[in-house]
Scaffold this active site. Structure first.
Site, PDB file in Angstrom:
ATOM      1  N   GLU A 354       0.829  -1.213   0.000  1.00 42.43           N
ATOM      2  CA  GLU A 354       0.000   0.000   0.000  1.00 42.43           C
ATOM      3  C   GLU A 354       0.859   1.256   0.000  1.00 42.43           C
ATOM      4  O   GLU A 354       0.498   2.259  -0.628  1.00 42.43           O
ATOM      5  CB  GLU A 354      -0.943  -0.002   1.201  1.00 42.43           C
ATOM      6  CG  GLU A 354      -1.843  -1.225   1.314  1.00 42.43           C
ATOM      7  CD  GLU A 354      -2.599  -1.556   0.042  1.00 42.43           C
ATOM      8  OE1 GLU A 354      -2.950  -0.624  -0.713  1.00 42.43           O
ATOM      9  OE2 GLU A 354      -2.837  -2.748  -0.212  1.00 42.43           O
ATOM     10  N   TYR A 441      -1.965  -8.151 -10.664  1.00 41.70           N
ATOM     11  CA  TYR A 441      -0.873  -8.026  -9.703  1.00 41.70           C
ATOM     12  C   TYR A 441       0.301  -8.925 -10.103  1.00 41.70           C
ATOM     13  O   TYR A 441       1.422  -8.451 -10.317  1.00 41.70           O
ATOM     14  CB  TYR A 441      -1.333  -8.442  -8.301  1.00 41.70           C
ATOM     15  CG  TYR A 441      -2.408  -7.609  -7.661  1.00 41.70           C
ATOM     16  CD1 TYR A 441      -2.134  -6.826  -6.539  1.00 41.70           C
ATOM     17  CD2 TYR A 441      -3.719  -7.626  -8.131  1.00 41.70           C
ATOM     18  CE1 TYR A 441      -3.125  -6.087  -5.912  1.00 41.70           C
ATOM     19  CE2 TYR A 441      -4.707  -6.882  -7.528  1.00 41.70           C
ATOM     20  CZ  TYR A 441      -4.411  -6.111  -6.412  1.00 41.70           C
ATOM     21  OH  TYR A 441      -5.400  -5.372  -5.802  1.00 41.70           O
TER      22      TYR A 441
END
Length: 655
Positions: A354, A441
């Protein structure tokens, strides 16, 4: 015409008295007809091509983003100023939003994305203006607010919209998640958090809800005392008026609407370092501050690989269990799942991921959701690098192996030829949530590792720094920048393999390569575990990621109830407090009908977790092996899940 052609070619016509004269005339007719048909065919192909191009680029309202109903190329948002009162009793937001906008060309209307909103009033430059609220313009994309206003190219103006959110009686997928006190850790106060990505900001306020559109934000939040509220910006002011607490935030960096976030409840904030902070319910604050006590170290390591952090402060909020993801990279207000609080910091890679989004995703943003891999693939690639720098090469290798396992499972779930297994999926005005998985991803990460292996680590770091300094990118623009970089740096012989990796579905043959000796070590551990030969203390000494990888490799054997009985009695794996481990064991148990995986442990796990990474795979195997049991548990738990999770799980039982 076909009859005429046949007669013209017949031996009777050619031998007739009119043959000589008619030959030329009919020949001309046929020649002209053939040219007309070819032109029509060519035009039809061109029309089809243009239609496909339009489909690839956007909707009838814009050419940038299929998932937005805004006229993105005609007008842009410069600043979003939003004032919201949070009404927990009615479970709605009441307030207004002021959009400072600029016309790109002459316009006679502004189109905004909306969904489940009640718009009471619209004004342009402080004058009331005609508007039309169009419901369900495209089912999956929601509603559209049409504002009638004439503006000239380059003219700046502001639109103020007074509105409120509607109660989500049909449990549609929206940003808002209202929680009762019993659904929090403190059990005393209600709670609210939002999840705007990918297309749910439009359920919070009228906006140009596309990652291609960025604006600065001013946020005012009003909540009943003693509750606190936070927005995705820097705190400017905090005041109290009567029985209301008022919080003002500013986001000076332009961000897309999907990064707008708010949360409100019984919250406490604790400083970790000069620029890192943790927010959680008071009962969790000490555990959270310990779990994330190394954030400054993570942030500094990322800065060394990329560029200086531009967002001033980095703050994480640990939300109640209903939060459907591991993390969400809202600027200055990263949301985290409480499933990360395991006591040994083993889930730190989620926080690192993040953090990296502050560069790849938040600063450089994918232009639309069909190139989502630019957000997530680049972030996962850098995350893998940082895991190696912070925790060592072995952990970096394990991180890649676990990601590859997840990638293989996800491709298997969709089917290797499904468009959603491509890094350029065809969304076609659908909710992009339907195609989101680990594929952008992990497949994106592996593609970047392939490029790095050819370009070299030092030069590829330069390229990554170039990429994350951009504003918005689509896949073609990424390729253009890459080719230019290779040319300017005189780097030759790089095979981009663009078609195989970016366009085609499935996984190319030349995917992740790992040292065989490394994997053999863990395969031996998995074999010993399967045969009940692995000592308990040796298993317990493994890092959490090592345990997960060993359990994944365990699946290469024929697991039956006797195997699971040994694992339960000897290694207590069904009593693990780590959901990464427990959800793997439950899946094995459901597949072979093991009683401990079908009773209280299962229902407790699904009621105590809302993170889709854990509950979705369990519900998926339940829908296949034990659909009645799965449906019963889901009906009991669904009110504690976010509507995004509910929507995805419901589809599993509808197949």
């Amino acid at each position: 015409m076909q009859t005429l052609r046949q007669f013209y070619l017949s031996r009777y016509y050619k031998k007739s008295m009119f043959g000589v004269l008619g030959l030329g005339v009919i020949g001309v007719i046929l020649l002209v007809s053939s040219k007309i048909r070819k032109q029509n065919s060519k035009q039809q192909s061109l029309n089809q091509f243009q239609s496909e191009e339009q489909s690839l680029q956007g909707t009838i309202f814009n050419k940038l983003d299929k998932c937005s109903l805004s006229n993105l190329e005609e007008v842009v948002t410069l600043n979003t100023s939003i004032k919201i009162e949070i009404d927990f009793k009615q479970q709605q937001l009441i307030g207004s939003v002021t959009l400072k906008m600029k016309a790109v060309k002459d316009i006679n209307k502004v189109l905004l994305d909306t969904k489940l909103l009640n718009v009471q009033k619209v004004s342009v430059n402080n004058e009331d203006t005609q508007f039309n609220y169009k419901q369900q313009v495209v089912n999956d994309l929601g509603d559209q607010l049409e504002i009638i206003t004439q503006k000239q190219a380059n003219e700046e103006f502001q639109i103020e919209i007074t509105y409120s959110t509607q109660q989500n009686v049909q449990n549609e997928q929206v940003a808002l998640n209202w929680l009762q006190p019993s659904q929090t850790f403190g059990n005393k106060h209600p709670f609210l958090f939002t999840q705007s990505e990918p297309i749910y900001a439009r359920t919070l306020f009228p906006c140009q809800d596309s990652p291609s559109m960025k604006s600065t934000f001013d946020i005012e939040l009003i909540v009943p005392a003693p509750l606190k509220a936070y927005g995705s910006g820097l705190i400017i002011k905090e005041t109290t008026q009567g029985d209301k607490n008022i919080f003002l935030f500013n986001q000076p960096v332009a961000i897309p609407a999907y990064l707008f976030a708010i949360c409100a409840g019984d919250l406490e904030k604790k400083q970790i370092s000069e620029r890192t902070f943790v927010i959680s319910e008071p009962i969790l604050i000490n555990k959270c501050s310990y779990e994330f006590s190394d954030m400054e170290k993570y942030l500094s390591t990322i800065e060394e690989y990329l560029t200086p952090y531009k967002w001033n402060q980095y703050t994480v909020v640990v939300l109640p269990k209903a939060f459907p993801f591991g993390g969400m990279e809202n600027p200055n207000l990263t949301f985290l799942s409480p499933s990360l609080i395991v006591g040994d910091k083993s889930e730190a890679s989620v926080v690192i991921h993040e953090m990296i989004h502050s560069w790849s995703g938040n600063n450089m943003t994918c232009q639309n959701w069909e190139c989502f891999w630019l957000n997530e693939g680049i972030t996962t690639f850098i995350e893998n690098k940082m895991v190696g720098k912070i925790f060592g090469k072995d952990q970096q290798t394990l991180h890649g192996l676990l990601g590859d396992n997840d990638l293989q499972k996800s491709i298997s779930n969709f089917g290797a030829t499904h468009t959603y297994t491509s890094l350029s999926p065809k969304i076609n005005q659908q909710n992009p949530d339907d195609c989101f998985s680990v594929i952008p991803y992990e497949k994106g990460c592996q593609y970047l590792r392939l490029l790095e292996s050819q370009i070299g680590e030092v030069k590829f770091q330069e390229f990554i720094r170039l990429i994350v300094s951009q504003n918005t990118l689509n896949s073609d623009q990424f390729r253009t920048l890459l080719k230019r970089f290779l040319l300017e740096n005189n780097i030759q012989g790089v095979d981009l393999q663009w078609q195989q990796w970016i366009v085609d579905p499935g996984l190319p043959k030349n995917s992740l390569k790992i040292d065989q000796q490394f994997t053999k070590k863990y395969q031996n551990l998995a074999d010993d575990l399967f045969q009940n030969k692995l000592r308990l203390q040796d298993f317990q000494a493994l890092h959490s990621n090592e345990k997960c990888y060993v359990l994944d490799l365990l699946g290469n054997n024929q697991i039956d109830q006797n195997t699971l009985k040994n694992l339960e009695e000897e290694y207590q794996l069904f009593d693990s407090n780590n959901p990464e481990i427990l959800h793997r064991m439950l899946i094995y148990g459901i597949e072979c009908g093991y009683p401990s995986a079908l009773g209280d442990k299962l229902s407790q796990f699904l009621s105590m977790n809302g993170r889709m990474k854990f509950i979705n795979p369990v519900y998926r195997v339940l829908s296949e092996k034990q659909p009645d049991l799965g449906q019963r548990i889901f009906n009991l738990c669904k009110n504690s899940y976010h509507s995004i999770a509910v929507g995805q799980i419901q589809k599993m039982f509808q197949k």
